[in-house]
Scaffold this motif. Sequence first.
Motif, PDB file in Angstrom:
ATOM      1  N   GLY A  83       0.285   5.840  25.613  1.00 50.84           N
ATOM      2  CA  GLY A  83      -0.628   6.685  24.852  1.00 50.84           C
ATOM      3  C   GLY A  83      -0.033   8.022  24.477  1.00 50.84           C
ATOM      4  O   GLY A  83      -0.713   9.028  24.475  1.00 50.84           O
ATOM      5  N   THR A  84       1.252   8.058  24.158  1.00 51.97           N
ATOM      6  CA  THR A  84       1.914   9.338  23.923  1.00 51.97           C
ATOM      7  C   THR A  84       1.822   9.807  22.497  1.00 51.97           C
ATOM      8  O   THR A  84       1.921  10.993  22.237  1.00 51.97           O
ATOM      9  N   ARG A  85       1.710   8.893  21.548  1.00 50.89           N
ATOM     10  CA  ARG A  85       1.672   9.231  20.123  1.00 50.89           C
ATOM     11  C   ARG A  85       2.810  10.182  19.754  1.00 50.89           C
ATOM     12  O   ARG A  85       2.613  11.225  19.159  1.00 50.89           O
ATOM     13  N   GLY A  86       4.011   9.825  20.146  1.00 55.64           N
ATOM     14  CA  GLY A  86       5.185  10.616  19.777  1.00 55.64           C
ATOM     15  C   GLY A  86       5.544  11.714  20.762  1.00 55.64           C
ATOM     16  O   GLY A  86       6.543  12.371  20.617  1.00 55.64           O
ATOM     17  N   LYS A  87       4.702  11.944  21.758  1.00 47.48           N
ATOM     18  CA  LYS A  87       4.996  12.979  22.745  1.00 47.48           C
ATOM     19  C   LYS A  87       5.670  12.347  23.947  1.00 47.48           C
ATOM     20  O   LYS A  87       5.285  11.279  24.400  1.00 47.48           O
ATOM     21  N   GLY A  88       6.652  13.023  24.466  1.00 46.88           N
ATOM     22  CA  GLY A  88       7.334  12.540  25.660  1.00 46.88           C
ATOM     23  C   GLY A  88       6.854  13.286  26.887  1.00 46.88           C
ATOM     24  O   GLY A  88       5.990  14.162  26.807  1.00 46.88           O
ATOM     25  N   PRO A  89       7.387  12.956  28.046  1.00 43.20           N
ATOM     26  CA  PRO A  89       6.989  13.658  29.262  1.00 43.20           C
ATOM     27  C   PRO A  89       7.475  15.108  29.243  1.00 43.20           C
ATOM     28  O   PRO A  89       8.496  15.425  28.653  1.00 43.20           O
ATOM     29  N   LYS A  90       6.716  15.975  29.898  1.00 45.71           N
ATOM     30  CA  LYS A  90       7.090  17.380  30.012  1.00 45.71           C
ATOM     31  C   LYS A  90       7.753  17.566  31.371  1.00 45.71           C
ATOM     32  O   LYS A  90       7.160  17.267  32.412  1.00 45.71           O
ATOM     33  N   GLU A 100       5.359  15.724  33.935  1.00 47.36           N
ATOM     34  CA  GLU A 100       3.994  15.451  33.503  1.00 47.36           C
ATOM     35  C   GLU A 100       4.070  14.384  32.427  1.00 47.36           C
ATOM     36  O   GLU A 100       4.670  14.584  31.377  1.00 47.36           O
ATOM     37  N   ILE A 101       3.479  13.221  32.704  1.00 44.57           N
ATOM     38  CA  ILE A 101       3.501  12.123  31.760  1.00 44.57           C
ATOM     39  C   ILE A 101       2.212  12.167  30.947  1.00 44.57           C
ATOM     40  O   ILE A 101       1.129  12.158  31.517  1.00 44.57           O
ATOM     41  N   PRO A 102       2.336  12.227  29.620  1.00 48.20           N
ATOM     42  CA  PRO A 102       1.126  12.319  28.792  1.00 48.20           C
ATOM     43  C   PRO A 102       0.305  11.035  28.877  1.00 48.20           C
ATOM     44  O   PRO A 102       0.828   9.953  29.102  1.00 48.20           O
ATOM     45  N   GLY A 103      -0.973  11.192  28.699  1.00 49.93           N
ATOM     46  CA  GLY A 103      -1.882  10.051  28.742  1.00 49.93           C
ATOM     47  C   GLY A 103      -3.148  10.417  29.471  1.00 49.93           C
ATOM     48  O   GLY A 103      -3.322  11.557  29.909  1.00 49.93           O
ATOM     49  N   ARG A 104      -3.999   9.449  29.673  1.00 45.65           N
ATOM     50  CA  ARG A 104      -5.258   9.694  30.362  1.00 45.65           C
ATOM     51  C   ARG A 104      -5.103   9.388  31.825  1.00 45.65           C
ATOM     52  O   ARG A 104      -4.442   8.438  32.222  1.00 45.65           O
TER      53      ARG A 104
END
Length: 79
Positions: free
Chosen positions: A50-57, A73-77
Motif C-alpha cells: 500500500g505504498t503508492r510509490g512511497k518507500g520506507p522511511k 517506518e514502513i508505509p501502510g495501514r
Amino acid sequence: MPIFEFKCSECGHVFEKLFRDSNEEVTLQCPQCQSPHLERVISRVSYQMGTRGKGPKITTKSCGPGNTCATIEIPGRYD
C-alpha cells in the motif's frame, strides 16, 4: 510455507530451508560440512504494501561512540 535461514556454527555457511508443513519433521544439518550445530538468523526482507510509490522511511541516530541505530517506518495501514 515459511523459509527459514540458518548459519552453521562450525563453518559459517548460511543457507535457507523451506518448510512445507508445520508438522514436518526434519533433521537439520549444514549442507556444506554436515554439522548439526546451527543457529537461526533473521533474514532481510524487501516488502512494501500500500505504498503508492512511497518507500520506507529510515531514520538513523548515534547509539554511542562509533555505533549507529536505525528505525524503519514502513508505509501502510497498521490496524
